[in-house]
Design an enzyme around this catalytic site. Sequence first.
Site, short mmCIF file in Angstrom:
data_model
loop_
_atom_site.label_atom_id
_atom_site.label_comp_id
_atom_site.label_asym_id
_atom_site.label_seq_id
_atom_site.Cartn_x
_atom_site.Cartn_y
_atom_site.Cartn_z
N GLY A 51 79.44 134.63 13.05
CA GLY A 51 80.09 133.66 13.94
C GLY A 51 79.84 133.99 15.41
O GLY A 51 80.37 133.32 16.29
N GLU B 10 84.81 141.65 18.31
CA GLU B 10 85.39 142.05 17.01
C GLU B 10 85.33 143.56 16.86
O GLU B 10 86.28 144.18 16.39
CB GLU B 10 84.62 141.38 15.87
CG GLU B 10 84.89 139.90 15.76
CD GLU B 10 84.02 139.19 14.73
OE1 GLU B 10 84.43 138.12 14.26
OE2 GLU B 10 82.93 139.68 14.42
C1 5RP Z 1 82.21 136.33 13.09
C2 5RP Z 1 82.22 137.14 11.87
C3 5RP Z 1 82.90 136.57 10.66
O1 5RP Z 1 83.91 137.43 10.27
C4 5RP Z 1 81.89 136.42 9.56
O2 5RP Z 1 80.81 135.63 10.04
C5 5RP Z 1 82.50 135.79 8.32
O3 5RP Z 1 82.80 134.46 8.56
P1 5RP Z 1 83.58 133.57 7.51
O4 5RP Z 1 84.94 134.14 7.37
O5 5RP Z 1 83.58 132.19 8.14
O6 5RP Z 1 82.82 133.60 6.21
O7 5RP Z 1 81.75 138.25 11.81
O8 5RP Z 1 81.47 136.94 14.12
#
Ligand code: 5RP
Length: 231
Positions: A99, A105
């Site tokens: 994301g 994060e």
């Molecule tokens: C965002 C992330 C998300 O936690 C990862 O992409 C998982 O996404 P989702 O919960 O929509 O499957 O690392 O940077």
Amino acid sequence: MTADQMKKAAALEALKFVKPGMNIGLGTGSTANYFIEALAAKVKEGLNVQGVPTSRATKTLADGLGISLTTLEEHSHLDLTVDGTDEFDSEFRLIKGGGGALLREKIVASSSRYMVVIADESKQVKKLGKFPLPVEVIRFGTDATAWKMERAFKLLKLEGQMVLRMKDGKPFVTDGGHFIIDCALGEIPEPERLDNLLNSIPGVVDTGLFIGICGIVLMGTPKGVKEFKRG
Ligand code: 5RP
């Protein structure tokens, strides 16, 4: 059972780690959003907690749902972070950043006493690398940085397509103002070494490898939520 139902079940289970008065890192992505919605419902019932969002999108969501927000400037040590992942292995190593929020994060999760990862079962892997590794890079000299990254991959006998992440026909820019290069490397035999090599390159801000940060994984499955705890 759909992936979304499994994500939601894991997110609801994570509420058991939440205690009144906690400062909580709020992850980014669809699974984290389920947690934020569930947390907001508890806040409406009177739970007193504060959240530290890991992205602008999460900030907007949490704020809109009435969760009190704080910052790492006000609280440099958080009690808990709950976030999703793109992959996790049996050693609680993660690939994150699908994301685009990997940097915040990682800063938020590593400032927390516990990082609880919530996921559907498709995120569990034997070896990291099925999901292309996102690497956040400074916008200046991106091609030169990419060349050094490729050299690091070769040292570890890794190769694969490296793609500058795009959005609406333009390079995707992270909340921190950087670019992301997605690296489809296949199985990564030595994630720690790769992470160290990449992080030593000038221009690399950070990688989507989260190593030694996650302590608990809650994985939604059709048979219920499985809990994995790091020993
Ligand atoms: C965002 C992330 C998300 O936690 C990862 O992409 C998982 O996404 P989702 O919960 O929509 O499957 O690392 O940077």
